[in-house]
Scaffold this active site. Sequence first.
Site, PDB file in Angstrom:
ATOM      1  NE  ARG A 113      24.012  12.657 -30.531  1.00  0.00           N
ATOM      2  CZ  ARG A 113      24.053  12.061 -29.798  1.00  0.00           C
ATOM      3  NH1 ARG A 113      23.073  11.597 -28.816  1.00  0.00           N
ATOM      4  NH2 ARG A 113      25.089  11.268 -29.550  1.00  0.00           N
ATOM      5  CG  HIS A 140      28.029   8.049 -32.344  1.00  0.00           C
ATOM      6  ND1 HIS A 140      28.636   9.243 -32.133  1.00  0.00           N
ATOM      7  CD2 HIS A 140      27.667   7.923 -31.206  1.00  0.00           C
ATOM      8  CE1 HIS A 140      28.387   9.650 -30.989  1.00  0.00           C
ATOM      9  NE2 HIS A 140      27.771   8.705 -30.362  1.00  0.00           N
ATOM     10  CD  GLN A 143      30.204   5.767 -28.124  1.00  0.00           C
ATOM     11  OE1 GLN A 143      29.782   6.552 -27.428  1.00  0.00           O
ATOM     12  NE2 GLN A 143      30.894   5.254 -27.236  1.00  0.00           N
ATOM     13  CG  ASP A 235      23.780   1.548 -29.955  1.00  0.00           C
ATOM     14  OD1 ASP A 235      23.468   1.618 -29.071  1.00  0.00           O
ATOM     15  OD2 ASP A 235      23.798   2.204 -31.065  1.00  0.00           O
ATOM     16  CB  CYS A 275      27.708   3.630 -27.573  1.00  0.00           C
ATOM     17  SG  CYS A 275      26.057   3.163 -28.211  1.00  0.00           S
ATOM     18  NE  ARG A 303      31.608  10.344 -27.373  1.00  0.00           N
ATOM     19  CZ  ARG A 303      30.290  10.479 -27.358  1.00  0.00           C
ATOM     20  NH1 ARG A 303      29.302   9.641 -27.172  1.00  0.00           N
ATOM     21  NH2 ARG A 303      30.011  11.371 -28.252  1.00  0.00           N
TER      22      ARG A 303
HETATM   23  N1   CP Z   1      26.962   7.337 -26.599  1.00  0.00           N
HETATM   24  C1   CP Z   1      26.372   8.455 -26.802  1.00  0.00           C
HETATM   25  O1   CP Z   1      26.545   9.295 -27.881  1.00  0.00           O
HETATM   26  O2   CP Z   1      25.577   8.930 -25.718  1.00  0.00           O
HETATM   27  P1   CP Z   1      24.590  10.165 -25.915  1.00  0.00           P
HETATM   28  O3   CP Z   1      23.410   9.945 -26.853  1.00  0.00           O
HETATM   29  O4   CP Z   1      24.149  10.467 -24.298  1.00  0.00           O
HETATM   30  O5   CP Z   1      25.347  11.550 -26.136  1.00  0.00           O
HETATM   31  N1  NVA Z   2      22.196   3.835 -32.129  1.00  0.00           N
HETATM   32  C1  NVA Z   2      21.810   5.142 -31.267  1.00  0.00           C
HETATM   33  C2  NVA Z   2      23.329   5.458 -30.613  1.00  0.00           C
HETATM   34  C3  NVA Z   2      22.702   6.572 -29.318  1.00  0.00           C
HETATM   35  C4  NVA Z   2      24.158   7.052 -28.646  1.00  0.00           C
HETATM   36  C5  NVA Z   2      20.993   5.989 -31.662  1.00  0.00           C
HETATM   37  O1  NVA Z   2      21.347   6.633 -32.740  1.00  0.00           O
HETATM   38  O2  NVA Z   2      19.961   6.344 -31.293  1.00  0.00           O
END
Ligand code: CP
Ligand code: NVA
Length: 317
Positions: A113, A140, A143, A235, A275, A303
Site C-alpha cells: 500500500r 484499489h 477492493q 467513499d 469500501c 476482501r
Molecule cells: N477498504 C480498505 O482498504 O480499508 P483499509 O484502509 O482499512 O485497509
Molecule cells: N480513497 C480512500 C480509500 C481508503 C480505503 C483513501 O485512499 O484513503
Amino acid sequence: MLAADVVKTQGLKGKDLLKLADFTTENIEALILLADDMKKNKENYSDALKGQLLGMIFEKHSTRTRVSFEAAMIQLGGHGMFLSSNDMQLGRGETIEDTGKVLSGYLDGIMIRTHSHSRIEALAEAADIPVINGLTDLYHPCQALADLLTVYETKGGFKGLKMVYVGDGNNVAHSLMVGSVMMGMDFTLTAPAGYEASSEMAALAQEISEQTGAKLTFTEDPLEAVKEADFIYTDVWTSMGQEEESEKRLQAFAPYQVNEEMLALANPGCKFMHCLPAHRGEEVSAEVMDGEASVVFQQAENRLHAQKAVLYSVMNK
Ligand code: CP
Ligand code: NVA
C-alpha cells in the site's frame, strides 16, 4: 465451482496485480468464482499456499487490507509478514527497487500500500516475485474484486445492473469503474466539477465499455445519476494524503451525501456500498450506513475471500 474456472485463473501464476486492466474479463470472472468457492469451502484450500511467504508493506494506514491479507495467508497455509515502512530502511530512503530485489530473495510475493502508482510499478519491475496492489493514489484493485464478489452474491450476475458511484473520483472509484464495465455492468459516476475521475481512466473505461456493451455515464447531478440504480457506492471525500484539503472538500461534496432521500430515487432493493472506513454524517448518513440496504460489512468480509483467490492464483507454485 467448475474445474474449468479454476484452470482459467492458473494463467495468472507469477503475475503482478497492479490494476484490474492487467487482467482479462475472463480472469476476473474466474477469480470471483474461485473466491466464492473459497468462501463456501474454506477447508479445501487450507494447504494451498503451504510454506509460502507474503511481505505486506504499508506506507499508509490500514485495517481491512492489513488484517485480511494476513488472515488470507494463514488460512491458505502460508504466512503474511507486516512490514511498516516506518520500521524499514525504505522509510529512511532505501530505494523501492533495492527493497524489491532484496525481498525477492526471501519471499514468494509482496503486497504494498503506497502513494504514487509509479512507485508500485517500479517495485514490480525490480522484484522477481508477484506484486499485489493494496492501494495506490490511482487504484484499489483488491477492493474492486471484493466489491464485484459482493455484487455477484447479491444479484447473481452483472449484466443489466446499474452501479452508481457518488462522490470523489478517486482510487476506489477508478478501480470500481474499470471492474464494473469489464463485467458488462452499467456504471455512472457523479462528482462535483474538479473531482471527476481522471480523464485517462475515463477513456480506458470508455474503451472497455464499448467492448462489453456496458453503459458508462458521467454527470455532476447526483439525483439524476442514482435513478434506477441497483447499487449506490460512495467513499470518503478526503483520501489519505489529502488531509489539508478536507475543509474545501467538505463544502464541494455536501450535495453528494448518500442519504435516505437519495436512496429513495434508486431501484427498489438498491444496495448501499462503501469500501470503509466511513464517516457517518459526511459522505453517508448514519441511517443508510446502518440501514437495511447496506452491504458494507459483507464487502469488508469479501476482501478476505477475493484476496485469497488472487494469492492462490498468482503465488501458487
Ligand atoms: N477498504 C480498505 O482498504 O480499508 P483499509 O484502509 O482499512 O485497509
Ligand atoms: N480513497 C480512500 C480509500 C481508503 C480505503 C483513501 O485512499 O484513503
